[in-house]
Design a protein around this motif. Structure first.
Motif, PDB file in Angstrom:
ATOM      1  N   LEU A 188       0.815  -1.210   0.000  1.00  0.00           N
ATOM      2  CA  LEU A 188       0.000   0.000   0.000  1.00  0.00           C
ATOM      3  C   LEU A 188       0.849   1.260   0.000  1.00  0.00           C
ATOM      4  O   LEU A 188       0.490   2.263  -0.626  1.00  0.00           O
ATOM      5  N   LEU A 189       1.971   1.216   0.680  1.00  0.00           N
ATOM      6  CA  LEU A 189       2.799   2.421   0.809  1.00  0.00           C
ATOM      7  C   LEU A 189       3.845   2.552  -0.287  1.00  0.00           C
ATOM      8  O   LEU A 189       4.582   3.545  -0.312  1.00  0.00           O
ATOM      9  N   ALA A 190       3.901   1.585  -1.183  1.00  0.00           N
ATOM     10  CA  ALA A 190       4.858   1.683  -2.290  1.00  0.00           C
ATOM     11  C   ALA A 190       4.610   2.969  -3.076  1.00  0.00           C
ATOM     12  O   ALA A 190       3.475   3.293  -3.417  1.00  0.00           O
ATOM     13  N   GLY A 191       5.662   3.715  -3.332  1.00  0.00           N
ATOM     14  CA  GLY A 191       5.532   4.972  -4.058  1.00  0.00           C
ATOM     15  C   GLY A 191       5.543   6.193  -3.162  1.00  0.00           C
ATOM     16  O   GLY A 191       5.702   7.322  -3.651  1.00  0.00           O
ATOM     17  N   GLU A 192       5.359   6.003  -1.848  1.00  0.00           N
ATOM     18  CA  GLU A 192       5.456   7.125  -0.920  1.00  0.00           C
ATOM     19  C   GLU A 192       6.909   7.575  -0.819  1.00  0.00           C
ATOM     20  O   GLU A 192       7.842   6.800  -1.054  1.00  0.00           O
ATOM     21  N   SER A 193       7.112   8.828  -0.454  1.00  0.00           N
ATOM     22  CA  SER A 193       8.478   9.335  -0.339  1.00  0.00           C
ATOM     23  C   SER A 193       9.268   8.586   0.724  1.00  0.00           C
ATOM     24  O   SER A 193      10.477   8.388   0.592  1.00  0.00           O
ATOM     25  N   GLU A 194       8.600   8.178   1.788  1.00  0.00           N
ATOM     26  CA  GLU A 194       9.194   7.309   2.799  1.00  0.00           C
ATOM     27  C   GLU A 194       8.190   6.191   3.059  1.00  0.00           C
ATOM     28  O   GLU A 194       7.302   6.323   3.907  1.00  0.00           O
ATOM     29  N   PRO A 195       8.265   5.089   2.316  1.00  0.00           N
ATOM     30  CA  PRO A 195       7.201   4.074   2.303  1.00  0.00           C
ATOM     31  C   PRO A 195       7.219   3.135   3.509  1.00  0.00           C
ATOM     32  O   PRO A 195       7.322   1.920   3.372  1.00  0.00           O
ATOM     33  N   THR A 196       7.098   3.714   4.701  1.00  0.00           N
ATOM     34  CA  THR A 196       7.070   2.938   5.937  1.00  0.00           C
ATOM     35  C   THR A 196       6.007   3.524   6.852  1.00  0.00           C
ATOM     36  O   THR A 196       5.584   4.670   6.669  1.00  0.00           O
TER      37      THR A 196
END
Length: 267
Positions: free
Chosen positions: A51-59
């Motif tokens: 789900l967080l793939a692509g976020e600037s910090e995907p954690t």
């Protein structure tokens, strides 16, 4: 004169901020997320990563403060979600009543339940579930910040001015981050300190989130004797007395966040 003008400007800015402007501070929200990560089940962690793939910090820690940044990132969603960060029940003896305190779900209790439901519904568009995940991470932290469940008359301590170590701030901001920062610990040191604490044990189902009980506990902390100082100037003894309460709230928030995510996303 310049110092006086800057001080007055700071006070005006503090009074202009909504009570959702601070929420454990960015570092506090990261700590809640960091505490949750080791307790996530492998398949849950994998879905979160997707789900967080692509976020600037995907954690989880990387998105923990997202909801407090919406005023700049997405002003419309920021306005719509402004009331989702808190619930004022101090004047009601710290007894939460949904009809009175959370009309249309516009409080941290209602918002957390709603966003957890969206996150767990795999029929929803991915973008909705991503935002829901970010909201859940954030709102679990908010529900455990005592001032986010405190008095309405001073907007959760936002209009109560105090002075600590010669610097002016407000009570809400001091509980968000001032007490934590007073120790001068690094993020890693804080994480180790909090992990050494045992979380409180919840009883009953994990879903929907039991946020009613959490905000009532937060409110009882915010309204207990001594939390509101009799004088504007507070000292180190205030920190020694109240910091353990804030630490336990952070520890419990991390454990409960992990439990909610596991229950929501486990297939």
């Amino acid at each position: 004169m310049l110092r006086r003008l800057l001080f007055c400007a700071g006070l005006l800015a503090a009074f202009a901020l909504p009570s959702s402007a601070f929420a454990w501070g960015k570092a506090g929200h990261r700590l809640v997320a960091e505490l949750a990560v080791p307790d996530l089940k492998p398949q849950v962690r994998a879905e979160i990563d997707g789900l967080l793939a692509g976020e600037s910090e995907p954690t989880l820690p990387g998105v923990a403060a997202w909801a407090d940044e919406l005023r700049e990132r997405d002003p419309d969603l920021g306005r719509r979600s402004a009331r989702w960060h808190y619930v004022n029940i101090g004047e009601s003896g710290c007894r939460y009543d949904a009809a009175r305190d959370c009309a249309n779900g516009d409080c941290v209790v209602g918002a957390l339940k709603a966003q957890a439901a969206i996150l767990g519904d795999r029929r929803r568009p991915r973008a909705e579930r991503v935002n829901a995940l970010k909201f859940v991470v954030h709102f679990v932290g908010d529900a455990h910040q005592p001032m986010h469940a405190g008095y309405a008359h001073d907007r959760g301590g936002n209009t109560r001015q105090i002075n600590f170590r010669g610097r002016g701030t407000n009570l809400h901001s001091f509980w968000d981050s001032g007490m934590l920062n007073s120790l001068g610990l690094s993020g890693d040191a804080w994480l180790a300190r909090l992990r050494a604490r045992a979380p409180s044990v919840d009883r009953g189902p994990v879903l929907p989130p039991r946020a009613e009980a959490w905000v009532e506990t937060s409110c009882r902390i915010a309204t207990r004797s001594g939390v509101y100082p009799t004088r504007a100037r507070i000292d180190e003894a205030y920190v020694q007395r109240h910091l353990p309460l804030a630490e336990q709230q952070l520890r419990d928030a991390g454990a409960r966040l992990a439990a909610i995510l596991n229950a929501t996303l486990e297939r």
